[in-house]
Design an enzyme around this catalytic site. Structure first.
Site, mmCIF file in Angstrom:
data_model
loop_
_atom_site.group_PDB
_atom_site.id
_atom_site.type_symbol
_atom_site.label_atom_id
_atom_site.label_comp_id
_atom_site.label_asym_id
_atom_site.label_seq_id
_atom_site.Cartn_x
_atom_site.Cartn_y
_atom_site.Cartn_z
ATOM 1 N N GLU A 188 -1.873 -7.028 7.873
ATOM 2 C CA GLU A 188 -0.515 -6.756 8.334
ATOM 3 C C GLU A 188 -0.186 -7.496 9.633
ATOM 4 O O GLU A 188 -1.082 -7.877 10.403
ATOM 5 C CB GLU A 188 -0.340 -5.249 8.534
ATOM 6 C CG GLU A 188 1.038 -4.788 9.003
ATOM 7 C CD GLU A 188 2.202 -5.136 8.082
ATOM 8 O OE1 GLU A 188 2.391 -6.335 7.800
ATOM 9 O OE2 GLU A 188 2.932 -4.213 7.686
ATOM 10 N N HIS A 231 0.835 -1.205 0.000
ATOM 11 C CA HIS A 231 0.000 0.000 0.000
ATOM 12 C C HIS A 231 0.873 1.260 0.000
ATOM 13 O O HIS A 231 2.033 1.253 0.431
ATOM 14 C CB HIS A 231 -0.928 0.020 1.215
ATOM 15 C CG HIS A 231 -0.194 0.090 2.526
ATOM 16 N ND1 HIS A 231 0.334 1.262 3.020
ATOM 17 C CD2 HIS A 231 0.112 -0.878 3.425
ATOM 18 C CE1 HIS A 231 0.930 1.027 4.174
ATOM 19 N NE2 HIS A 231 0.809 -0.272 4.441
#
Length: 206
Positions: free
Chosen positions: A103, A19
């Site tokens: 994550e 990202h």
């Protein structure tokens, strides 16, 4: 599920994108599972990666219709994917989410910088410096645990794909694909303005 390294040579083509930048990235804060949005620089990085991926796919004659698009469910990865797909000329919303790509969890440390932790939790901060691979943050997840999770996901990858996820995920994914000591994996560079490629059993960047 443990990933069978013998399968690396037979994995399908995939592109992995971290990202774009968030304000917490810029400040050096442990982000983990906190749902922090992209900043303007991060949106620009996502657009750049979309353009680079488009050029690669067109150059190599890879059919967009044959690609699976999948992202971590956090908003920073979803927005990155949507910008990416828009640059590819696709419906921004037509992709799927996979919880396994979330994550690494930093638990009670999320939102803190390492400088703050060195002062506030010096013993644990030192333990992390000594063994970043095996260290378990309070209420969090170790890189070793993350590697097992991502290895399980990688074992199910069965079609050419475009994946948007996180820096920690990128590190352990590369560690599964490329032979290296585990101590090196948590400190691998994880650029937000490049696309990681896996094709024909070899890695590359664009």
């Amino acid at each position: 599920m443990t990933f069978d390294r013998a399968r690396r040579a037979t994995l399908p083509f995939f592109a992995f994108i971290r990202h774009g930048e968030t304000d917490w990235n810029a400040e050096g804060r442990m982000q983990g599972r906190k749902d922090i949005p992209l900043n303007d620089k991060g949106r620009g990085q996502a657009a750049r990666n979309g353009e680079a991926l488009k050029a690669l796919l067109e150059r190599d004659g890879i059919d967009l219709g044959g690609l699976d698009f999948v992202a971590s469910p956090l908003s920073r990865t979803r927005e990155t994917m949507e910008i990416l797909r828009e640059r590819l000329g696709l419906d921004p919303a037509a992709y799927r989410l996979d919880e396994r790509l979330v994550e690494i969890g930093f638990g009670l440390w999320e939102g803190r910088t390492m400088e703050e932790l060195a002062s506030e939790d010096a013993e644990r901060a030192a333990a992390r410096r000594a063994d970043k691979w095996g260290f378990l943050p309070p209420d969090g997840e170790s890189y070793a645990m993350l590697s097992e999770r991502i290895g399980g996901w990688l074992s199910t990858l069965d079609r050419p794909s475009v994946i948007v996820a996180h820096g920690g995920v990128m590190r352990v994914l590369r560690g599964l694909l490329i032979d290296m000591p585990t101590r090196e994996i948590p400190v691998l560079d994880v650029p937000q303005d490049k696309v990681f490629l896996w094709r024909d059993g070899r890695d590359g960047w664009v």
